[in-house]
Write a protein that holds these residues in place. Structure first.
Motif, mmCIF file in Angstrom:
data_model
loop_
_atom_site.group_PDB
_atom_site.id
_atom_site.type_symbol
_atom_site.label_atom_id
_atom_site.label_comp_id
_atom_site.label_asym_id
_atom_site.label_seq_id
_atom_site.Cartn_x
_atom_site.Cartn_y
_atom_site.Cartn_z
ATOM 1 N N ALA A 68 43.879 39.655 49.275
ATOM 2 C CA ALA A 68 44.046 38.916 48.022
ATOM 3 C C ALA A 68 43.113 39.463 46.949
ATOM 4 O O ALA A 68 42.331 38.741 46.345
ATOM 5 N N GLY A 69 43.178 40.774 46.724
ATOM 6 C CA GLY A 69 42.400 41.398 45.661
ATOM 7 C C GLY A 69 40.949 41.634 46.014
ATOM 8 O O GLY A 69 40.539 41.566 47.169
ATOM 9 N N THR A 70 40.180 41.904 44.978
ATOM 10 C CA THR A 70 38.730 42.077 45.108
ATOM 11 C C THR A 70 38.052 40.731 44.887
ATOM 12 O O THR A 70 38.492 39.933 44.054
ATOM 13 N N ASP A 71 36.993 40.469 45.634
ATOM 14 C CA ASP A 71 36.244 39.217 45.492
ATOM 15 C C ASP A 71 35.785 39.049 44.046
ATOM 16 O O ASP A 71 35.029 39.870 43.519
ATOM 17 N N ILE A 72 36.249 37.982 43.403
ATOM 18 C CA ILE A 72 36.002 37.786 41.970
ATOM 19 C C ILE A 72 34.522 37.602 41.651
ATOM 20 O O ILE A 72 34.062 37.957 40.562
ATOM 21 N N GLU A 73 33.749 37.067 42.581
ATOM 22 C CA GLU A 73 32.326 36.849 42.313
ATOM 23 C C GLU A 73 31.611 38.153 41.997
ATOM 24 O O GLU A 73 30.570 38.151 41.328
ATOM 25 N N GLN A 74 32.167 39.260 42.457
ATOM 26 C CA GLN A 74 31.529 40.555 42.211
ATOM 27 C C GLN A 74 31.684 41.007 40.763
ATOM 28 O O GLN A 74 31.047 41.972 40.340
ATOM 29 N N PHE A 75 32.517 40.305 39.976
ATOM 30 C CA PHE A 75 32.728 40.685 38.581
ATOM 31 C C PHE A 75 31.812 39.951 37.605
ATOM 32 O O PHE A 75 31.843 40.237 36.407
ATOM 33 N N VAL A 76 31.023 39.007 38.086
ATOM 34 C CA VAL A 76 30.149 38.239 37.203
ATOM 35 C C VAL A 76 29.172 39.172 36.488
ATOM 36 O O VAL A 76 28.500 39.993 37.119
ATOM 37 N N GLY A 77 29.106 39.053 35.169
ATOM 38 C CA GLY A 77 28.177 39.876 34.395
ATOM 39 C C GLY A 77 28.685 41.267 34.073
ATOM 40 O O GLY A 77 27.947 42.082 33.509
ATOM 41 N N PHE A 78 29.935 41.546 34.394
ATOM 42 C CA PHE A 78 30.472 42.884 34.151
ATOM 43 C C PHE A 78 30.507 43.213 32.661
ATOM 44 O O PHE A 78 30.784 42.358 31.818
ATOM 45 N N THR A 79 30.247 44.487 32.353
ATOM 46 C CA THR A 79 30.406 45.025 31.003
ATOM 47 C C THR A 79 31.583 45.995 31.010
ATOM 48 O O THR A 79 32.161 46.291 32.060
ATOM 49 N N GLY A 80 31.918 46.506 29.830
ATOM 50 C CA GLY A 80 32.982 47.506 29.766
ATOM 51 C C GLY A 80 32.667 48.726 30.607
ATOM 52 O O GLY A 80 33.537 49.266 31.296
ATOM 53 N N ALA A 81 31.409 49.168 30.580
ATOM 54 C CA ALA A 81 31.010 50.320 31.379
ATOM 55 C C ALA A 81 31.126 50.024 32.872
ATOM 56 O O ALA A 81 31.525 50.884 33.666
ATOM 57 N N ASP A 82 30.787 48.790 33.245
ATOM 58 C CA ASP A 82 30.933 48.398 34.652
ATOM 59 C C ASP A 82 32.403 48.445 35.074
ATOM 60 O O ASP A 82 32.730 48.832 36.198
ATOM 61 N N GLY A 83 33.287 48.055 34.152
ATOM 62 C CA GLY A 83 34.713 48.073 34.454
ATOM 63 C C GLY A 83 35.224 49.483 34.704
ATOM 64 O O GLY A 83 36.000 49.718 35.633
ATOM 65 N N VAL A 84 34.764 50.424 33.864
ATOM 66 C CA VAL A 84 35.157 51.822 34.064
ATOM 67 C C VAL A 84 34.662 52.327 35.410
ATOM 68 O O VAL A 84 35.401 52.974 36.172
ATOM 69 N N ALA A 85 33.418 52.006 35.747
ATOM 70 C CA ALA A 85 32.849 52.446 37.023
ATOM 71 C C ALA A 85 33.590 51.808 38.197
ATOM 72 O O ALA A 85 33.846 52.468 39.215
#
Length: 261
Positions: A68-85
């Motif tokens: 069921a996808g990637t664990d959403i808690e791991q996205f907390v605090g993400f920036t645009g650069a984090d999204g690219v990575a």
């Protein structure tokens, strides 16, 4: 709850030439943690290193979800650069699955969502239970996006109109809708699923490994470059012991004994 239960695991088991990779985090519908992605990569590396493995089966634990996808808690605090990575990192895992040297079969019960759809989609074949659902409903949930590489993969397998409906309308089509498109190799009820998977593995185990490997490599290359040079693969296939054995077996009217070399 132990650390392993929180972070989940990807279990590896090999039997009879088949490697089984099981996404084991059923309490979270097998949502992927970084640890699970790493263990998926480790499992694929084990397959690459073991010439006895001829087929790989990927499946979620618990019978309720593939992944069921990637664990959403791991996205907390993400920036645009984090999204690219993050997308670059996911692309690497999916590409490793796509390029593993043996045919891959995804067994989908319940949900294959987001990263789970990317994983199932990267497999060569998919078998599902009735009512299993596939999609990336991020337009109504997270508000993120997919990488160009994963969009290309989905479009190649499902077609542009289906992918647009999945992403823009956040649709989650069921197995029965996708099967007529050729996306699934079969639909089987839960009580017959193991037998269906075993039968499909047996068919793959009975086929020429070099032929399947070269064919998969060529298809992957053509997806990126319609004019890709396939001479190396053709040379490897026609120069293999398996090709010699296949010709001899055909002329001798006997089953071929493939060696994978």
């Amino acid at each position: 709850m132990s650390g392993t239960e929180r972070e989940g695991a990807v279990r590896y088991r090999a039997e009879g030439g088949v490697a089984h990779l099981t996404f084991d985090r059923p309490a979270a519908r097998n949502a992927m943690t970084w640890r699970m992605y790493e263990e998926l990569a480790e499992g694929l590396a084990r397959i690459e290193a073991d010439p006895a493995i001829r087929v790989a089966v990927l499946r979620g634990a618990g019978g309720k979800a593939f992944v069921a996808g990637t664990d959403i808690e791991q996205f907390v605090g993400f920036t645009g650069a984090d999204g690219v990575a993050y997308e670059t990192r996911i692309d690497a895992y999916v590409e490793a699955l796509e390029r593993v040297r043996v045919p891959t079969l995804a067994v989908v019960e319940g949900l294959a969502v987001g990263g789970g759809l990317a994983i199932a989609n990267a497999c060569d074949l998919r078998v599902a239970t009735p009512g299993a659902r596939f999609g990336v409903p991020i337009a109504r949930t997270l508000g993120n996006c997919l990488s160009p590489a994963n969009l290309r993969r989905l479009t190649a397998t499902l077609g542009l109109p289906v992918v647009k409906r999945m992403l823009l309308l956040a649709e989650m089509p069921e197995a029965e809708t996708l099967a007529p498109l050729g996306y699934l190799a079969g639909i089987a009820p839960a009580e017959a699923l193991d037998a269906t998977v075993a039968q499909m593995c047996d068919r793959l185990l009975g086929h020429a490994p070099v032929t399947m490997r070269v064919t998969r490599e060529m298809l992957n290359a053509l997806a990126l470059d319609p004019e890709a040079d396939g001479s190396a693969g053709i040379r490897a296939c026609y120069g293999s012991r398996d090709f010699q054995e296949g010709v001899a077996a055909f002329l001798g009217k006997r089953p071929a004994a493939w060696s994978g070399t």
